[in-house]
Design an enzyme around this catalytic site. Structure first.
Site, PDB file in Angstrom:
ATOM      1  N   GLY A 281       1.851   5.143 -29.185  1.00 35.01           N
ATOM      2  CA  GLY A 281       0.772   5.990 -29.686  1.00 35.01           C
ATOM      3  C   GLY A 281       1.227   7.274 -30.344  1.00 35.01           C
ATOM      4  O   GLY A 281       0.478   8.257 -30.396  1.00 35.01           O
TER       5      GLY A 281
ATOM      6  N   LYS B 151       7.460  12.467 -41.757  1.00 29.54           N
ATOM      7  CA  LYS B 151       7.991  11.205 -41.225  1.00 29.54           C
ATOM      8  C   LYS B 151       9.369  11.020 -41.849  1.00 29.54           C
ATOM      9  O   LYS B 151       9.491  10.578 -42.994  1.00 29.54           O
ATOM     10  CB  LYS B 151       7.074  10.040 -41.594  1.00 29.54           C
TER      11      LYS B 151
ATOM     12  N   ASP C  42       2.672   5.289 -41.518  1.00 34.35           N
ATOM     13  CA  ASP C  42       2.131   6.157 -40.473  1.00 34.35           C
ATOM     14  C   ASP C  42       1.439   7.387 -41.046  1.00 34.35           C
ATOM     15  O   ASP C  42       0.419   7.840 -40.509  1.00 34.35           O
ATOM     16  CB  ASP C  42       3.250   6.582 -39.524  1.00 34.35           C
TER      17      ASP C  42
ATOM     18  N   GLU D  98       7.298  13.400 -36.867  1.00 30.68           N
ATOM     19  CA  GLU D  98       7.125  12.191 -36.061  1.00 30.68           C
ATOM     20  C   GLU D  98       8.359  11.307 -36.179  1.00 30.68           C
ATOM     21  O   GLU D  98       8.732  10.882 -37.279  1.00 30.68           O
ATOM     22  CB  GLU D  98       5.884  11.405 -36.491  1.00 30.68           C
TER      23      GLU D  98
ATOM     24  N   ALA E 152      10.832   7.881 -34.977  1.00 30.41           N
ATOM     25  CA  ALA E 152      10.665   6.423 -35.026  1.00 30.41           C
ATOM     26  C   ALA E 152      11.124   5.873 -33.684  1.00 30.41           C
ATOM     27  O   ALA E 152      12.289   6.009 -33.322  1.00 30.41           O
ATOM     28  CB  ALA E 152      11.498   5.828 -36.161  1.00 30.41           C
TER      29      ALA E 152
ATOM     30  N   GLY F 230      -0.489   8.326 -24.793  1.00 24.11           N
ATOM     31  CA  GLY F 230      -0.912   7.915 -26.127  1.00 24.11           C
ATOM     32  C   GLY F 230      -2.120   7.024 -26.190  1.00 24.11           C
ATOM     33  O   GLY F 230      -2.755   6.914 -27.242  1.00 24.11           O
TER      34      GLY F 230
ATOM     35  N   PRO G 181      -7.917   8.746 -25.753  1.00 20.84           N
ATOM     36  CA  PRO G 181      -8.674   7.584 -25.275  1.00 20.84           C
ATOM     37  C   PRO G 181      -8.283   6.318 -26.036  1.00 20.84           C
ATOM     38  O   PRO G 181      -8.082   6.356 -27.258  1.00 20.84           O
ATOM     39  CB  PRO G 181     -10.131   7.964 -25.560  1.00 20.84           C
TER      40      PRO G 181
END
Length: 228
Positions: free
Chosen positions: A10, A33, A46, A105, A107, A171, A201
């Protein structure tokens, strides 16, 4: 930095939620990214998902590779040389001078190899921190069995490198959670030494993006102020 205890935990939806909260607070934010794997030219990656959920924010994708593998394996498979960890760090440092917050973020997990020399996203964080930037890492974890060990190992790896951990983010939190998940809410802070800073959630990425952005602050324990 947003890193996971594993792949598919997540990270992207957590990054999107963090982006939405930061943007709502009036701060400028850019999402980076460094290496996108598993997406060919013209295919959604992503960062497309981050923009869909969080809205029109600045993003930078540095390398794209088609095979759904670790960055170094995907680079070998495609015959593409990967940028060095130092180059990734320089790019992020340049963006830090332009934006209030830069989210990076990774990988997969924290120690997945990122370049030909075996550098990792942890090494990227280390070089950025060494340059004087305020670097914190959010660890995204699964809610169920196995997450205690994976999370503790990841936080320990950060500490070993002298890197700060902002906390653990779950996540995807189902409703209803099972017994192990409920116990993990107490046990994760105990075994890692860091707080759970929020829970996304299950199904959040499938809801209307406007609703996603409206609800995102409630998924974090600190609301809009954040550790950023």
């Amino acid at each position: 930095m947003v890193s996971g205890t594993d792949t598919g935990v997540g990270k992207t939806v957590t990054t999107a939620a963090m982006t939405a909260v930061i943007a709502a607070s009036g701060r400028s934010v850019c999402v980076v990214k460094p290496v996108q794997t598993g997406a060919g030219p013209g295919e959604p990656g992503d960062l497309d998902e981050v923009r869909r959920l969080a809205g029109p924010v600045a993003t930078r994708e540095l390398v794209r590779l088609p095979d759904p593998l670790s960055p170094t394996a995907a680079g070998r498979s495609a015959g593409v040389p990967l940028p060095s960890v130092a180059k990734h760090a320089r790019t992020v440092l340049e963006l830090i001078s332009e934006f209030d917050v830069v989210l990076v973020e990774g990988a997969g997990g924290l120690l997945v190899p990122f370049d030909a020399d075996g550098g990792t996203i942890a090494d990227v964080a280390g070089q950025i921190a060494a340059a004087g930037a305020d670097v914190q890492t959010v660890i995204v974890a699964r809610p169920g069995l196995g997450t205690l060990n994976h999370s503790a190992l990841t936080v320990e790896a950060l500490r070993h490198r002298g890197l700060r951990c902002a906390g653990v983010m779950i996540g995807s939190w189902p409703s209803p959670p099972d017994l192990a998940m409920l116990h993990n809410l107490a046990d994760l802070p105990a075994v890692t030494g860091v707080s759970i800073i929020g829970r996304i959630p299950a199904g959040a990425p499938q809801q209307d993006p406007k609703r996603f952005r409206e609800q995102a602050p409630a998924w974090f324990t600190f609301g809009e102020s954040g550790p950023w």
